[in-house]
Design an enzyme around this catalytic site. Structure first.
Site, mmCIF file in Angstrom:
data_model
loop_
_atom_site.group_PDB
_atom_site.id
_atom_site.type_symbol
_atom_site.label_atom_id
_atom_site.label_comp_id
_atom_site.label_asym_id
_atom_site.label_seq_id
_atom_site.Cartn_x
_atom_site.Cartn_y
_atom_site.Cartn_z
ATOM 1 N N GLU A 108 -17.324 110.793 -25.020
ATOM 2 C CA GLU A 108 -17.396 112.192 -24.574
ATOM 3 C C GLU A 108 -16.009 112.809 -24.551
ATOM 4 O O GLU A 108 -15.002 112.101 -24.467
ATOM 5 C CB GLU A 108 -18.070 112.291 -23.195
ATOM 6 C CG GLU A 108 -17.521 111.353 -22.132
ATOM 7 C CD GLU A 108 -16.607 112.033 -21.128
ATOM 8 O OE1 GLU A 108 -16.091 113.140 -21.440
ATOM 9 O OE2 GLU A 108 -16.411 111.460 -20.038
ATOM 10 N N ARG B 175 -15.558 105.695 -13.867
ATOM 11 C CA ARG B 175 -16.869 105.613 -14.524
ATOM 12 C C ARG B 175 -17.160 106.835 -15.386
ATOM 13 O O ARG B 175 -18.253 107.376 -15.393
ATOM 14 C CB ARG B 175 -17.987 105.387 -13.502
ATOM 15 C CG ARG B 175 -17.819 104.120 -12.677
ATOM 16 C CD ARG B 175 -19.017 103.847 -11.804
ATOM 17 N NE ARG B 175 -20.205 103.549 -12.598
ATOM 18 C CZ ARG B 175 -20.499 102.348 -13.094
ATOM 19 N NH1 ARG B 175 -19.683 101.327 -12.896
ATOM 20 N NH2 ARG B 175 -21.605 102.159 -13.790
ATOM 21 N N HIS C 256 -8.504 109.105 -35.726
ATOM 22 C CA HIS C 256 -9.394 108.039 -35.278
ATOM 23 C C HIS C 256 -8.579 106.766 -35.128
ATOM 24 O O HIS C 256 -7.647 106.511 -35.893
ATOM 25 C CB HIS C 256 -10.538 107.831 -36.268
ATOM 26 C CG HIS C 256 -11.599 106.905 -35.773
ATOM 27 N ND1 HIS C 256 -12.222 107.065 -34.549
ATOM 28 C CD2 HIS C 256 -12.148 105.786 -36.313
ATOM 29 C CE1 HIS C 256 -13.107 106.106 -34.367
ATOM 30 N NE2 HIS C 256 -13.069 105.316 -35.421
#
Length: 271
Positions: free
Chosen positions: A37, A62, A105
């Site tokens: 995310e 978390r 990436h």
């Protein structure tokens, strides 16, 4: 870094050894427990390449993260266990965007009986590590492929129902300076997809769930189903239910997500 806390976060209860069984278990557990995310980018928060910062965010707090955090954390854990890990620079959409994506990436090469690619940072990519071998790779019913482009570049082809269709990478160790510069651009430039809208992915026992702006998608080997979300409340509820993200502050992103959705995704996000 508290390795046991990471094991608890991803549900790993075995004995960690530098072998393929452990690598596969950690890779699968990470992707099932920790979502991909970009909410911090959307909320204008500073981003870091430090694995300790990733540990605090993904384990202690978390949350989920993007490739630099997801693979950065996994790479650090693997090295602590005793694996030989090389961080490599990847490039998503290199054909379409030229040099701009270089380093957008982060990919891991892990040395065992032969080299393996470990990648928990490609959103809806492969669930398990795979041998660094040219050709087809199949996992959980999804088909992937590794292609040799030339003397420098390899290309990982995502499954047919994936988001980003491919990324290229080289086998040379990544340049920390390049990764840092690209991370900064991706997290701040108005031309970056991560700045333009919210993205989330998570592997589940029966497939993959994703968010592309307003589009909430369920992906399986035989197809995908998309529902358009209609309110900030629905957006926040989906983040909690499907991605295990407690992020009520994300409701503030909703007007911008709606404004940008059709421009970014159009009919593709509805299919």
């Amino acid at each position: 870094m508290d390795i046991q806390a990471y094991f608890d976060r991803i549900g790993f209860s075995g004995t960690a050894r530098p072998d393929l069984e452990t690598l596969t278990a950690l890779h699968r557990g990470h992707l099932r427990a920790i979502p991909y995310e970009n909410l911090d980018v959307q909320l204008g928060r500073p981003m870091s390449l430090d694995p300790l910062d990733a540990f605090d965010k993904l384990v202690t707090r978390r949350r989920g993260g993007w490739c630099y955090e997801m693979n950065g954390l996994l790479g650090a854990v693997l090295q602590d266990i005793g694996f030989s890990v090389t961080r490599m620079s990847g490039s998503v959409s290199r054909d379409e965007r030229g040099d701009r994506p270089l380093g957008n990436h982060l990919v891991l090469r892990v040395e065992l009986d032969r080299p393996y690619i470990a990648d928990v940072g490609f959103g809806d990519g492969i669930l398990e590590p795979f041998p660094l071998a040219i050709g087809a790779h199949r996992c959980e019913g999804y088909d992937f492929r590794l292609e040799d482009l030339d003397s420098e570049w390899l290309r990982f082809h995502n499954h047919a129902n994936g988001g980003a269709p491919y990324f290229d990478f080289t086998l040379a160790p990544a340049s920390p300076e390049q990764l840092s510069a690209t991370c900064r651009w991706l997290s701040t430039s108005p031309d970056s997809i991560f700045v333009q809208t919210a993205l989330a992915f998570r592997h589940t026992p029966d497939g993959i769930v994703s968010l592309l702006g307003r589009a909430h998608r369920r992906i399986r080997p035989d197809g995908k189903q998309t529902i358009l979300l209609n309110s900030a409340e629905e957006f926040v509820a989906v983040l909690e239910r499907d991605f295990d993200l407690d992020a009520p502050e994300a409701a503030a992103l909703w007007p911008a997500i709606c404004a940008k959705h059709e421009e970014l995704f159009g009919a593709e996000a509805r299919s």
